[in-house]
Design a protein around this motif. Structure first.
Motif, PDB file in Angstrom:
ATOM      1  N   GLY A 192     -22.709  26.237  -7.443  1.00  0.00           N
ATOM      2  CA  GLY A 192     -24.051  26.084  -7.977  1.00  0.00           C
ATOM      3  C   GLY A 192     -24.192  26.596  -9.397  1.00  0.00           C
ATOM      4  O   GLY A 192     -24.817  25.940 -10.241  1.00  0.00           O
ATOM      5  N   ASN A 193     -23.623  27.773  -9.680  1.00  0.00           N
ATOM      6  CA  ASN A 193     -23.730  28.337 -11.029  1.00  0.00           C
ATOM      7  C   ASN A 193     -23.011  27.459 -12.054  1.00  0.00           C
ATOM      8  O   ASN A 193     -23.497  27.276 -13.180  1.00  0.00           O
ATOM      9  CB  ASN A 193     -23.149  29.760 -11.050  1.00  0.00           C
ATOM     10  N   GLU A 200     -27.502  22.890 -18.242  1.00  0.00           N
ATOM     11  CA  GLU A 200     -28.367  23.727 -19.065  1.00  0.00           C
ATOM     12  C   GLU A 200     -28.698  23.029 -20.394  1.00  0.00           C
ATOM     13  O   GLU A 200     -27.823  22.528 -21.098  1.00  0.00           O
ATOM     14  CB  GLU A 200     -27.673  25.064 -19.357  1.00  0.00           C
ATOM     15  N   GLY A 201     -29.998  22.963 -20.707  1.00  0.00           N
ATOM     16  CA  GLY A 201     -30.442  22.319 -21.929  1.00  0.00           C
ATOM     17  C   GLY A 201     -30.411  20.804 -21.878  1.00  0.00           C
ATOM     18  O   GLY A 201     -30.653  20.143 -22.896  1.00  0.00           O
ATOM     19  N   LYS A 202     -30.127  20.222 -20.687  1.00  0.00           N
ATOM     20  CA  LYS A 202     -30.011  18.765 -20.575  1.00  0.00           C
ATOM     21  C   LYS A 202     -31.069  18.157 -19.661  1.00  0.00           C
ATOM     22  O   LYS A 202     -30.948  16.996 -19.253  1.00  0.00           O
ATOM     23  CB  LYS A 202     -28.617  18.397 -20.064  1.00  0.00           C
ATOM     24  N   LEU A 203     -32.102  18.936 -19.341  1.00  0.00           N
ATOM     25  CA  LEU A 203     -33.149  18.404 -18.464  1.00  0.00           C
ATOM     26  C   LEU A 203     -34.081  17.476 -19.231  1.00  0.00           C
ATOM     27  O   LEU A 203     -34.378  17.732 -20.396  1.00  0.00           O
ATOM     28  CB  LEU A 203     -33.943  19.545 -17.837  1.00  0.00           C
ATOM     29  N   GLU A 228     -36.056  17.535 -13.029  1.00  0.00           N
ATOM     30  CA  GLU A 228     -36.946  17.590 -14.187  1.00  0.00           C
ATOM     31  C   GLU A 228     -37.186  19.010 -14.696  1.00  0.00           C
ATOM     32  O   GLU A 228     -37.346  19.234 -15.894  1.00  0.00           O
ATOM     33  CB  GLU A 228     -38.278  16.929 -13.836  1.00  0.00           C
ATOM     34  N   LYS A 229     -37.226  19.963 -13.770  1.00  0.00           N
ATOM     35  CA  LYS A 229     -37.503  21.347 -14.180  1.00  0.00           C
ATOM     36  C   LYS A 229     -36.909  22.302 -13.163  1.00  0.00           C
ATOM     37  O   LYS A 229     -36.881  22.012 -11.964  1.00  0.00           O
ATOM     38  CB  LYS A 229     -39.016  21.567 -14.291  1.00  0.00           C
ATOM     39  N   ILE A 230     -36.421  23.454 -13.632  1.00  0.00           N
ATOM     40  CA  ILE A 230     -35.870  24.491 -12.749  1.00  0.00           C
ATOM     41  C   ILE A 230     -36.507  25.823 -13.111  1.00  0.00           C
ATOM     42  O   ILE A 230     -36.532  26.211 -14.285  1.00  0.00           O
ATOM     43  CB  ILE A 230     -34.333  24.593 -12.881  1.00  0.00           C
ATOM     44  N   GLU A 231     -37.038  26.507 -12.108  1.00  0.00           N
ATOM     45  CA  GLU A 231     -37.647  27.817 -12.316  1.00  0.00           C
ATOM     46  C   GLU A 231     -36.931  28.852 -11.459  1.00  0.00           C
ATOM     47  O   GLU A 231     -36.621  28.579 -10.296  1.00  0.00           O
ATOM     48  CB  GLU A 231     -39.139  27.795 -11.954  1.00  0.00           C
ATOM     49  N   LYS A 232     -36.682  30.029 -12.016  1.00  0.00           N
ATOM     50  CA  LYS A 232     -36.050  31.119 -11.266  1.00  0.00           C
ATOM     51  C   LYS A 232     -37.141  31.926 -10.582  1.00  0.00           C
ATOM     52  O   LYS A 232     -38.107  32.356 -11.207  1.00  0.00           O
ATOM     53  CB  LYS A 232     -35.247  32.007 -12.227  1.00  0.00           C
TER      54      LYS A 232
END
Length: 298
Positions: A192-193, A200-203, A228-232
């Protein structure tokens, strides 16, 4: 009601019934378990052995082959967010089937059961077991669904879904005035990581890969999912917002899991948790029958 008298060598009742009627043994097991077959005036067991002179009374078989069987569906309430003369937008809860998988499952809470109790005669693309449905959500996925109330509504949305499905390129699919968004709470497992660094930076990021659903007789098919978006989240999990351009079985679950981001609570593609799978169909956008663009969110 069918009234019959048995004559001949001893025979199991379930096997004998299949020779008298053009239905399977499992079909009669269902009826026997519900007390729909009487042997000499008492509910028969499927293993009962018949002897000459036995009187067999059988419930109306057509009841199990028509929408009337949906009377057995639990009476549940599902929020209706929008209702017109031609369609509904509902918010399906977790734990509710979109439709029974067969007539044997009508006793489980389902959208079709809810619709039957409230609307009765809705149009269907297939059998009555899917009356009103244009698409489905997995049992543990909650969220927005479009329901057809009339033939006019069915044909309108059926055309949109077909156009979306048959469009060959992503650009063409994106132009169809029918869009569905989901949000998923995901864990980060092995791989996953690495995937998160890759995107990263490609959304927004497109996953265009075959979906190999863990269901019987599955046929791998291309699925297109857009992150479209990822939130921690404070607990270390991720909240991922997605749009789908195809509607393959378990598409989002498979795509996220295969990239090391299984949905929390997904026992099939991740691991079981103390709560149901955290996947929600949170937003719909479509052109309605009057040509107006609608966007509905929860």
């Amino acid at each position: 009601m069918h009234e019959l008298t048995f004559e001949g060598a001893s025979e199991r009742i379930d096997k004998w019934l299949t020779m008298k009627f053009p239905y399977s043994r499992s079909f009669f097991h269902h009826i026997l378990e519900r007390g729909g077959v009487l042997l000499n005036g008492k509910p028969a067991k499927k293993s009962a052995k018949l002897k000459t002179g036995d009187e067999i009374s059988i419930d109306n078989l057509e009841r199990y082959l028509s929408p009337v069987i949906l009377e057995e569906a639990p009476l549940i309430e599902i929020p209706i967010l929008r209702e017109t003369s031609d369609y509904l937008i509902i918010n399906k809860p977790k734990g509710v089937l979109s439709h029974p998988n067969s007539i044997w499952d009508v006793g489980e809470p389902s959208v079709v059961g809810f619709l039957y109790h409230h609307y009765k005669q809705l149009p269907s693309i297939g059998s009555f077991i899917r009356a009103g449905l244009l698409h489905r959500l997995d049992k543990d996925t909650d969220g927005l669904m479009i329901i057809a109330k009339t033939e006019r509504g069915l044909q309108h949305f059926k055309t949109l879904f077909k156009e979306k499905s048959e469009s060959e390129t992503l650009e063409q699919k994106d132009q169809v005035p029918l869009k569905k968004w989901y949000r998923a709470t995901c864990e980060i497992s092995e791989g996953g990581n690495k995937f998160l660094k890759q995107i990263e930076g490609k959304l927004p990021f497109i996953i265009s890969e075959e979906v190999k659903a863990k269901v019987p007789n599955t046929v791998p098919k291309l699925g297109i999912t857009q992150i479209e978006k990822i939130e921690k989240k404070p607990d270390g999990k991720l909240q991922i917002f997605l749009q789908i351009f195809t509607g393959r079985t378990h598409q989002i679950r498979y795509h996220l899991s295969s990239h090391g981001l299984p949905i929390y609570g997904d026992y099939l593609y991740g691991r079981e948790a103390e709560i149901p799978m955290q996947l929600t169909a949170y937003q719909l956008e479509f052109k309605d029958l009057d040509g107006e663009m609608m966007r509905i969110s929860i």
